[in-house]
Design a protein around this motif. Structure first.
Motif, PDB file in Angstrom:
ATOM      1  N   TRP A 267       0.814  -1.214   0.000  1.00 55.11           N
ATOM      2  CA  TRP A 267       0.000   0.000   0.000  1.00 55.11           C
ATOM      3  C   TRP A 267       0.852   1.272   0.000  1.00 55.11           C
ATOM      4  O   TRP A 267       0.326   2.378  -0.143  1.00 55.11           O
ATOM      5  CB  TRP A 267      -0.891   0.017   1.245  1.00 55.11           C
ATOM      6  CG  TRP A 267      -0.134  -0.389   2.472  1.00 55.11           C
ATOM      7  CD1 TRP A 267      -0.023  -1.652   2.983  1.00 55.11           C
ATOM      8  CD2 TRP A 267       0.664   0.452   3.310  1.00 55.11           C
ATOM      9  NE1 TRP A 267       0.785  -1.651   4.101  1.00 55.11           N
ATOM     10  CE2 TRP A 267       1.219  -0.375   4.331  1.00 55.11           C
ATOM     11  CE3 TRP A 267       0.954   1.812   3.325  1.00 55.11           C
ATOM     12  CZ2 TRP A 267       2.046   0.127   5.330  1.00 55.11           C
ATOM     13  CZ3 TRP A 267       1.781   2.310   4.310  1.00 55.11           C
ATOM     14  CH2 TRP A 267       2.315   1.477   5.301  1.00 55.11           C
ATOM     15  N   LEU A 268       2.170   1.145   0.203  1.00 53.20           N
ATOM     16  CA  LEU A 268       3.041   2.327   0.278  1.00 53.20           C
ATOM     17  C   LEU A 268       3.485   2.708  -1.121  1.00 53.20           C
ATOM     18  O   LEU A 268       4.514   2.274  -1.620  1.00 53.20           O
ATOM     19  CB  LEU A 268       4.250   2.026   1.171  1.00 53.20           C
ATOM     20  CG  LEU A 268       5.193   3.214   1.482  1.00 53.20           C
ATOM     21  CD1 LEU A 268       4.428   4.357   2.138  1.00 53.20           C
ATOM     22  CD2 LEU A 268       6.342   2.762   2.367  1.00 53.20           C
TER      23      LEU A 268
ATOM     24  N   GLY B  23      -2.342  -1.548  10.769  1.00 52.89           N
ATOM     25  CA  GLY B  23      -1.923  -2.611   9.866  1.00 52.89           C
ATOM     26  C   GLY B  23      -1.676  -3.909  10.624  1.00 52.89           C
ATOM     27  O   GLY B  23      -1.332  -3.897  11.806  1.00 52.89           O
ATOM     28  N   ARG B  24      -1.861  -5.012   9.930  1.00 55.41           N
ATOM     29  CA  ARG B  24      -1.605  -6.333  10.514  1.00 55.41           C
ATOM     30  C   ARG B  24      -0.210  -6.799  10.105  1.00 55.41           C
ATOM     31  O   ARG B  24       0.131  -6.790   8.920  1.00 55.41           O
ATOM     32  CB  ARG B  24      -2.655  -7.336  10.018  1.00 55.41           C
ATOM     33  CG  ARG B  24      -2.545  -8.709  10.672  1.00 55.41           C
ATOM     34  CD  ARG B  24      -3.592  -9.678  10.143  1.00 55.41           C
ATOM     35  NE  ARG B  24      -3.395  -9.968   8.731  1.00 55.41           N
ATOM     36  CZ  ARG B  24      -4.199  -9.567   7.757  1.00 55.41           C
ATOM     37  NH1 ARG B  24      -5.274  -8.843   8.034  1.00 55.41           N
ATOM     38  NH2 ARG B  24      -3.939  -9.878   6.502  1.00 55.41           N
ATOM     39  N   VAL B  25       0.603  -7.188  11.086  1.00 56.05           N
ATOM     40  CA  VAL B  25       1.975  -7.637  10.828  1.00 56.05           C
ATOM     41  C   VAL B  25       1.973  -9.149  10.646  1.00 56.05           C
ATOM     42  O   VAL B  25       1.505  -9.888  11.515  1.00 56.05           O
ATOM     43  CB  VAL B  25       2.911  -7.252  11.983  1.00 56.05           C
ATOM     44  CG1 VAL B  25       4.330  -7.749  11.701  1.00 56.05           C
ATOM     45  CG2 VAL B  25       2.904  -5.735  12.201  1.00 56.05           C
ATOM     46  N   GLN B  26       2.479  -9.603   9.514  1.00 58.90           N
ATOM     47  CA  GLN B  26       2.585 -11.033   9.247  1.00 58.90           C
ATOM     48  C   GLN B  26       4.044 -11.386   8.976  1.00 58.90           C
ATOM     49  O   GLN B  26       4.747 -10.662   8.252  1.00 58.90           O
ATOM     50  CB  GLN B  26       1.704 -11.428   8.062  1.00 58.90           C
ATOM     51  CG  GLN B  26       0.231 -11.346   8.388  1.00 58.90           C
ATOM     52  CD  GLN B  26      -0.667 -11.808   7.252  1.00 58.90           C
ATOM     53  OE1 GLN B  26      -1.699 -11.198   6.985  1.00 58.90           O
ATOM     54  NE2 GLN B  26      -0.302 -12.878   6.577  1.00 58.90           N
ATOM     55  N   ARG B  27       4.490 -12.491   9.563  1.00 56.60           N
ATOM     56  CA  ARG B  27       5.891 -12.907   9.473  1.00 56.60           C
ATOM     57  C   ARG B  27       5.986 -14.307   8.888  1.00 56.60           C
ATOM     58  O   ARG B  27       5.214 -15.193   9.248  1.00 56.60           O
ATOM     59  CB  ARG B  27       6.548 -12.879  10.855  1.00 56.60           C
ATOM     60  CG  ARG B  27       6.502 -11.513  11.535  1.00 56.60           C
ATOM     61  CD  ARG B  27       6.891 -11.639  12.996  1.00 56.60           C
ATOM     62  NE  ARG B  27       6.686 -10.395  13.725  1.00 56.60           N
ATOM     63  CZ  ARG B  27       7.643  -9.532  14.028  1.00 56.60           C
ATOM     64  NH1 ARG B  27       8.883  -9.762  13.670  1.00 56.60           N
ATOM     65  NH2 ARG B  27       7.360  -8.422  14.699  1.00 56.60           N
TER      66      ARG B  27
ATOM     67  N   VAL C  48       8.694 -10.112   6.325  1.00 56.79           N
ATOM     68  CA  VAL C  48       7.752  -9.398   7.185  1.00 56.79           C
ATOM     69  C   VAL C  48       6.898  -8.486   6.314  1.00 56.79           C
ATOM     70  O   VAL C  48       7.425  -7.768   5.453  1.00 56.79           O
ATOM     71  CB  VAL C  48       8.489  -8.573   8.257  1.00 56.79           C
ATOM     72  CG1 VAL C  48       7.493  -7.920   9.208  1.00 56.79           C
ATOM     73  CG2 VAL C  48       9.472  -9.442   9.031  1.00 56.79           C
ATOM     74  N   SER C  49       5.588  -8.524   6.535  1.00 58.27           N
ATOM     75  CA  SER C  49       4.664  -7.706   5.748  1.00 58.27           C
ATOM     76  C   SER C  49       3.715  -6.967   6.683  1.00 58.27           C
ATOM     77  O   SER C  49       3.375  -7.456   7.768  1.00 58.27           O
ATOM     78  CB  SER C  49       3.845  -8.582   4.796  1.00 58.27           C
ATOM     79  OG  SER C  49       4.667  -9.354   3.958  1.00 58.27           O
ATOM     80  N   VAL C  50       3.294  -5.785   6.263  1.00 61.22           N
ATOM     81  CA  VAL C  50       2.210  -5.063   6.924  1.00 61.22           C
ATOM     82  C   VAL C  50       1.078  -4.964   5.909  1.00 61.22           C
ATOM     83  O   VAL C  50       1.235  -4.333   4.853  1.00 61.22           O
ATOM     84  CB  VAL C  50       2.652  -3.662   7.401  1.00 61.22           C
ATOM     85  CG1 VAL C  50       1.445  -2.860   7.876  1.00 61.22           C
ATOM     86  CG2 VAL C  50       3.671  -3.788   8.519  1.00 61.22           C
ATOM     87  N   LEU C  51      -0.053  -5.594   6.238  1.00 64.07           N
ATOM     88  CA  LEU C  51      -1.124  -5.770   5.270  1.00 64.07           C
ATOM     89  C   LEU C  51      -2.459  -5.253   5.814  1.00 64.07           C
ATOM     90  O   LEU C  51      -2.617  -5.016   7.005  1.00 64.07           O
ATOM     91  CB  LEU C  51      -1.261  -7.256   4.922  1.00 64.07           C
ATOM     92  CG  LEU C  51       0.002  -7.954   4.393  1.00 64.07           C
ATOM     93  CD1 LEU C  51      -0.235  -9.451   4.294  1.00 64.07           C
ATOM     94  CD2 LEU C  51       0.416  -7.370   3.057  1.00 64.07           C
ATOM     95  N   ASP C  52      -3.403  -5.122   4.893  1.00 64.23           N
ATOM     96  CA  ASP C  52      -4.810  -4.829   5.208  1.00 64.23           C
ATOM     97  C   ASP C  52      -4.972  -3.652   6.159  1.00 64.23           C
ATOM     98  O   ASP C  52      -5.549  -3.775   7.243  1.00 64.23           O
ATOM     99  CB  ASP C  52      -5.495  -6.062   5.808  1.00 64.23           C
ATOM    100  CG  ASP C  52      -5.675  -7.168   4.786  1.00 64.23           C
ATOM    101  OD1 ASP C  52      -5.519  -6.897   3.595  1.00 64.23           O
ATOM    102  OD2 ASP C  52      -5.973  -8.306   5.198  1.00 64.23           O
ATOM    103  N   LEU C  53      -4.458  -2.501   5.767  1.00 66.50           N
ATOM    104  CA  LEU C  53      -4.617  -1.310   6.592  1.00 66.50           C
ATOM    105  C   LEU C  53      -6.101  -0.999   6.802  1.00 66.50           C
ATOM    106  O   LEU C  53      -6.897  -1.027   5.862  1.00 66.50           O
ATOM    107  CB  LEU C  53      -3.925  -0.118   5.942  1.00 66.50           C
ATOM    108  CG  LEU C  53      -2.495   0.179   6.436  1.00 66.50           C
ATOM    109  CD1 LEU C  53      -1.588  -1.013   6.225  1.00 66.50           C
ATOM    110  CD2 LEU C  53      -1.935   1.413   5.739  1.00 66.50           C
ATOM    111  N   GLN C  54      -6.437  -0.718   8.064  1.00 65.75           N
ATOM    112  CA  GLN C  54      -7.807  -0.376   8.429  1.00 65.75           C
ATOM    113  C   GLN C  54      -7.841   1.033   9.008  1.00 65.75           C
ATOM    114  O   GLN C  54      -7.017   1.376   9.868  1.00 65.75           O
ATOM    115  CB  GLN C  54      -8.337  -1.354   9.474  1.00 65.75           C
ATOM    116  CG  GLN C  54      -8.375  -2.802   9.019  1.00 65.75           C
ATOM    117  CD  GLN C  54      -9.469  -3.049   8.003  1.00 65.75           C
ATOM    118  OE1 GLN C  54     -10.604  -2.626   8.182  1.00 65.75           O
ATOM    119  NE2 GLN C  54      -9.125  -3.726   6.919  1.00 65.75           N
TER     120      GLN C  54
END
Length: 621
Positions: free
Chosen positions: A469-470, A503-507, A516-522
């Protein structure tokens, strides 16, 4: 009547109602609230938002009720605690009553929906009438009880009424045959009927829990007939909300439910809650059962109306599966020793890291911090202290370099572990943030190459975080990572708006390399026009500095799901550029207020000056 007060809406096509103290005996009343039997009589203007002491009782439609009354009565009845919404269904045709599922969703409007006058010529064939409903939609709640805020938008729906034969077949009566899905409530009615609680699940592959906020009924649920404790347990067993699910695990085996027929759960006189489960739980082993019990203890700890010190899980035959007390469950907390009083840190006027010494009544002189970040030389602009308070990270006043060092022992000035190439200081590194795993986060705001970085253990090779998203239109102004490491609060600018996103942090690990990802910003503050600063203030609560459209700057608490209440606003303070809150409520909120320097807000007091020259106040994290 509904707390949003549909008491006096004749100007919008609604029947005018009188004062509540006499209204309950009137034929036109469709719902009424319990009120004191003494004091001055006043016209109803609506209960305070979230006033759970106001009770609304639905009243069935009167004989030969006009279609306007049927629509108004149904809208009122939706705001009640009527078991099974049985009275509300009396306003519907038989088919509509069977198909209406109020438990599937809630649409939250700023105020009760406006009902306009029907167009009598809109349905000449069936001789029905369509009543337009309108309002400003601000949120939805799904079947998993998850609250989702939205930018205020026009809400336009309609309710259609027709005539059907009466029960005795000797006449006809008006009933609703088409209506919006689920419940449609004004915000005040929603907060009166529902409350936020945190469910807890384990961070994927880890031994600490993550808060997952949802909304349950304040009192007995009209559909399930469950009390709030049982509703909360049921919600936990149903699993995490869809947004959080990819990053957490539940120790309850799939299909685990409460034993059939359980609608009430009450602790005994030893504050032990026994939770009877179905046969799916019978296979739970010792360690898995302990983790299940821990999830329950953390979840029930959010219910102030009940005290649970220990839980015992029961199998389908009533046999004890395991017991766990609060002290034993503490090992699964994301923040150890969460009840201890926390100390904040800040950057003094010489660019050094210092510790604020905040007493109960007045602040003492700041204390020097050991290590190179507490000495003259590096000239810091922003800092972050890890959760164990053994290390700190600092970004130089130019914003170009990130340093990490001990704050318990002296050592040489460390080399920078990350550098920004941006030309302007304001386009370089953001203030850093530590998660509970000991990893360090920072954003490089270089317009030519924006990045979000994670430094494993604060000393490893920086990992570029995947942020789909960035893009060219987005810029991370600041960030704060939760103690559990699963969620990140991001202040993001797009165009002329600066908003708060969660954002949700997924590893994952690909070969030897962490991914490492930051996904699905709310969106967390869709009603705010701009956000200046944010801080975590507990497992799922934030303190946010921002401004609504046309309003002044305010500081307020809100949940990570974006929900809030009118009681969450902190005392006013001008010119706030940063804020920091403790993990618990025992310590002060601190802020950088520009001309006033560092100030603090102790529980039950107003803002007080602490240090005249300083910036970047932070609590560990």
């Amino acid at each position: 009547m509904g707390a949003d007060s549909r008491a006096e809406q004749a100007g919008r096509g609604r029947a005018t109602r009188g004062a509540v103290l006499v209204a309950c005996g009137g034929l036109l009343m469709t719902a009424c609230a319990t009120m004191p039997d003494s004091g001055d009589v006043q016209a109803v203007k609506g209960a305070n938002p979230g006033d759970s002491q106001v009770r609304v009782y639905a009243v069935a439609p009167r004989d030969n009720a006009e279609p306007d009354e049927i629509v108004d009565g149904f809208l009122e009845a939706m705001t009640s605690d009527d078991p099974g919404f049985a009275t509300a269904r009396k306003y519907l045709t038989n088919e509509a009553a069977r198909s209406w599922k109020p438990e599937q969703s809630i649409t939250v409007l700023t105020t009760a929906p406006d009902r306009e006058q029907a167009d009598r010529n809109a349905d000449p064939e069936n001789q029905g009438r369509a009543y337009p409903l309108s309002g400003r939609k601000i949120a939805t709640v799904d079947a998993r009880h998850a609250y989702q805020p939205v930018s205020p938008a026009e809400y336009e729906q309609s309710i259609h009424v027709v005539q059907q034969p009466t029960a005795n077949g000797k006449g006809k009566e008006w009933r609703i045959d088409s209506l919006p899905p689920g419940l449609v409530l004004g915000e005040a009615d929603f907060l009166r009927n529902y409350r936020s609680v945190n469910k807890y699940y384990f961070a994927s592959g880890e031994d600490w829990v993550v808060a997952d906020p949802v909304y349950i009924r304040q009192r007995q649920d009209p559909v399930t007939r469950m009390d709030p404790v049982t509703q909360t347990v049921k919600a936990l067993l149903e699993g995490p909300t869809n947004w959080l699910k990819p990053a957490v695990d539940s120790s309850f085996l799939s299909g685990t439910e409460l034993k059939e027929g359980v609608t009430t759960l009450t602790p005994d006189d030893q504050s032990t809650l026994r939770v009877p489960l179905n046969a799916k739980a019978d296979r739970a082993g010792g360690d898995a059962c302990r983790r299940m019990a821990a999830q329950l203890l953390f979840t029930l700890g959010d219910l102030t109306s009940v005290r649970v010190e220990q839980v015992e899980l029961l199998g389908s035959g009533g046999q004890s599966l395991c017991r766990l007390g609060k002290g034993q469950a503490a090992e699964f907390a994301a923040v150890r020793n969460a009840d201890r009083e926390e100390s904040p840190y800040f950057v003094d006027g010489h660019g050094k890291l210092m510790m604020l010494m905040l007493g109960a009544k007045e602040a003492a002189a700041p204390a020097e911090v050991p290590g190179p970040l507490g000495k003259p030389g590096l000239q810091l602009g922003s800092v972050a202290v890890d959760r164990g308070e053994t290390r700190a990270a600092g970004v130089g006043s130019s914003g170009r370099e990130l340093f990490v060092s001990s704050i318990t022992t002296e050592q040489e000035t460390p080399a920078a572990i990350l550098r920004s190439k941006a030309a302007k200081p304001e386009d370089r590194l953001s203030a850093p943030s530590w998660d509970g795993r000991g990893d360090l986060w920072v954003a490089d705001r270089d317009p030519a190459a924006p990045h979000l970085w994670m430094v494993p253990d604060g000393t490893g090779e920086p990992v570029e975080v995947r942020t789909p998203w960035l893009d060219d239109d987005a810029r991370i102004e600041s960030l704060r990572v939760s103690a559990d490491g699963v969620r990140i609060a991001l202040v993001v600018t797009r165009g002329d708006r600066t908003t708060l996103q969660i954002g949700r942090v997924q590893r994952q690990t690909t070969g030897d390399e962490p991914v490492v990802s930051v996904l699905d910003l709310q969106p967390a503050t869709p009603r705010m026009e701009s956000v200046t600063a944010v801080s975590w203030a507990g497992p799922s609560r934030l303190v946010v500095v921002g401004r609504e459209a046309g309003g002044v700057q305010q500081i307020r608490y809100l949940q990570t799901d974006g929900s809030t209440s009118t009681t969450s606003v902190l005392p006013g303070l001008d010119g706030v550029t940063s804020v920091a809150a403790p993990h618990n409520d025992k310590s002060s909120v601190v802020a950088d207020s520009g001309n006033d320097g560092i100030v603090r807000l102790a529980p039950g007091t107003n803002w007080q000056p602490v240090v005249k020259t300083g910036a970047s106040p932070v609590y560990p994290g």
